[in-house]
Design a protein around this motif. Structure first.
Motif, PDB file in Angstrom:
ATOM      1  N   GLU A   1      38.323  40.572  48.543  1.00 23.64           N
ATOM      2  CA  GLU A   1      37.163  41.309  48.021  1.00 23.64           C
ATOM      3  C   GLU A   1      36.459  42.071  49.145  1.00 23.64           C
ATOM      4  OE1 GLU A   1      35.597  38.277  44.586  1.00 23.64           O
ATOM      5  OE2 GLU A   1      35.558  37.613  46.689  1.00 23.64           O
ATOM      6  N   ARG A   2      36.366  41.458  50.297  1.00 25.37           N
ATOM      7  CA  ARG A   2      35.719  42.113  51.442  1.00 25.37           C
ATOM      8  C   ARG A   2      36.433  43.415  51.808  1.00 25.37           C
ATOM      9  NH1 ARG A   2      34.725  37.124  55.664  1.00 25.37           N
ATOM     10  NH2 ARG A   2      33.149  36.035  54.453  1.00 25.37           N
ATOM     11  N   ASP A   3      37.760  43.402  51.733  1.00 30.29           N
ATOM     12  CA  ASP A   3      38.534  44.603  52.050  1.00 30.29           C
ATOM     13  C   ASP A   3      38.257  45.715  51.043  1.00 30.29           C
ATOM     14  OD1 ASP A   3      39.825  43.297  54.215  1.00 30.29           O
ATOM     15  OD2 ASP A   3      41.285  42.417  52.829  1.00 30.29           O
ATOM     16  N   ILE A   4      38.128  45.339  49.775  1.00 28.91           N
ATOM     17  CA  ILE A   4      37.827  46.320  48.731  1.00 28.91           C
ATOM     18  C   ILE A   4      36.433  46.907  48.949  1.00 28.91           C
ATOM     19  CG2 ILE A   4      37.488  46.656  46.243  1.00 28.91           C
ATOM     20  CD1 ILE A   4      40.450  46.236  47.072  1.00 28.91           C
TER      21      ILE A   4
ATOM     22  N   ILE B   1      40.056  36.300  40.566  1.00 28.89           N
ATOM     23  CA  ILE B   1      40.392  35.816  41.901  1.00 28.89           C
ATOM     24  C   ILE B   1      39.751  36.714  42.948  1.00 28.89           C
ATOM     25  CG2 ILE B   1      42.544  34.678  41.233  1.00 28.89           C
ATOM     26  CD1 ILE B   1      44.029  37.208  42.200  1.00 28.89           C
ATOM     27  N   GLY B   2      39.734  36.251  44.181  1.00 33.92           N
ATOM     28  CA  GLY B   2      39.104  37.014  45.249  1.00 33.92           C
ATOM     29  C   GLY B   2      40.065  37.568  46.276  1.00 33.92           C
TER      30      GLY B   2
ATOM     31  N   ILE C   1      44.975  46.736  42.720  1.00 35.53           N
ATOM     32  CA  ILE C   1      44.622  45.473  43.386  1.00 35.53           C
ATOM     33  C   ILE C   1      43.285  44.977  42.840  1.00 35.53           C
ATOM     34  CG2 ILE C   1      43.991  44.402  45.582  1.00 35.53           C
ATOM     35  CD1 ILE C   1      46.896  45.035  45.690  1.00 35.53           C
ATOM     36  N   SER C   2      42.315  45.874  42.745  1.00 37.20           N
ATOM     37  CA  SER C   2      40.986  45.515  42.228  1.00 37.20           C
ATOM     38  C   SER C   2      41.073  45.018  40.795  1.00 37.20           C
ATOM     39  CB  SER C   2      40.043  46.721  42.291  1.00 37.20           C
ATOM     40  OG  SER C   2      39.906  47.176  43.599  1.00 37.20           O
ATOM     41  N   LYS C   3      41.885  45.689  39.992  1.00 33.92           N
ATOM     42  CA  LYS C   3      42.049  45.284  38.592  1.00 33.92           C
ATOM     43  C   LYS C   3      42.692  43.906  38.488  1.00 33.92           C
ATOM     44  CE  LYS C   3      43.347  47.061  34.078  1.00 33.92           C
ATOM     45  NZ  LYS C   3      42.660  45.949  33.476  1.00 33.92           N
ATOM     46  N   LEU C   4      43.662  43.628  39.349  1.00 33.46           N
ATOM     47  CA  LEU C   4      44.273  42.292  39.379  1.00 33.46           C
ATOM     48  C   LEU C   4      43.220  41.222  39.671  1.00 33.46           C
ATOM     49  CD1 LEU C   4      47.632  42.750  41.346  1.00 33.46           C
ATOM     50  CD2 LEU C   4      47.377  41.849  39.030  1.00 33.46           C
ATOM     51  N   MET C   5      42.357  41.504  40.642  1.00 28.19           N
ATOM     52  CA  MET C   5      41.313  40.546  41.003  1.00 28.19           C
ATOM     53  C   MET C   5      40.373  40.280  39.830  1.00 28.19           C
ATOM     54  SD  MET C   5      40.184  41.492  44.869  1.00 28.19           S
ATOM     55  CE  MET C   5      41.351  41.616  46.194  1.00 28.19           C
ATOM     56  N   ILE C   6      39.992  41.343  39.132  1.00 34.75           N
ATOM     57  CA  ILE C   6      39.088  41.189  37.985  1.00 34.75           C
ATOM     58  C   ILE C   6      39.784  40.453  36.841  1.00 34.75           C
ATOM     59  CG2 ILE C   6      37.870  42.453  36.162  1.00 34.75           C
ATOM     60  CD1 ILE C   6      37.225  44.562  38.364  1.00 34.75           C
ATOM     61  N   ASP C   7      40.987  40.894  36.494  1.00 33.32           N
ATOM     62  CA  ASP C   7      41.711  40.294  35.370  1.00 33.32           C
ATOM     63  C   ASP C   7      42.048  38.824  35.593  1.00 33.32           C
ATOM     64  OD1 ASP C   7      41.609  42.767  34.143  1.00 33.32           O
ATOM     65  OD2 ASP C   7      43.722  43.265  34.524  1.00 33.32           O
ATOM     66  N   LYS C   8      42.419  38.489  36.828  1.00 34.13           N
ATOM     67  CA  LYS C   8      42.820  37.107  37.142  1.00 34.13           C
ATOM     68  C   LYS C   8      41.656  36.245  37.627  1.00 34.13           C
ATOM     69  CE  LYS C   8      47.285  37.883  36.555  1.00 34.13           C
ATOM     70  NZ  LYS C   8      48.136  37.187  35.619  1.00 34.13           N
TER      71      LYS C   8
END
Length: 147
Positions: A61-64, A43-44, A34-41
């Protein structure tokens, strides 16, 4: 005789500014993915869907950050453990002003947009709101300068 000027509005709807397609993952997706998806795309948030593609939750992001602060292992912990279940959603034709008020009142930065079947079709983020506000302010400034 005083003539009242008709108040005009720009009928912006969710589908006019939403980011699409939404980035989705399953409930069992590891937090690292999930974190990698956020970084690659860039998005938050990632929308969590079931086997039928219906929205079940959202990981932000807050959940991470919460998971990291708790010392959770991002390889073994999964989306369902940190996601907000049954997030508040909007429809494609919902008015942007109402969406902004809803986001402010609920203190959320990401609002999933769903179709009639509850499947995500987009996401409105606070960045999307800022982008449209900047566009409108830029147009207003341009009009003022040419008047």
């Amino acid at each position: 005789m005083i003539l009242l000027r008709k108040k005009r509005s720009i009928p912006l709807r969710a589908e006019d500014i939403m980011t699409q397609p939404p980035v989705t993952a399953s409930m069992n997706t590891p937090l690292r993915e999930i974190s990698k998806l956020m970084i690659d795309k860039r998005i938050g948030s990632v929308l969590i869907v079931d086997e039928e593609g219906k929205l079940r939750g959202i990981v932000t992001e807050r959940d991470i950050v919460f998971a990291c602060a708790q010392g959770w292992d991002a390889e073994t912990r999964q989306a369902w453990e940190v996601m907000t279940e049954n997030p508040i959603t909007v429809k494609r034709d919902e008015n942007i002003l109402e969406i902004i008020k809803k986001m402010r009142d609920l203190n959320v930065r990401h609002m999933p947009v769903v179709d009639e079947e509850g499947k995500p079709v987009g996401v409105i983020s606070s960045r999307d709101i800022m982008d449209i506000v900047l566009t409108i302010l830029g147009l207003a400034t341009m009009l003022k300068e040419t008047a």
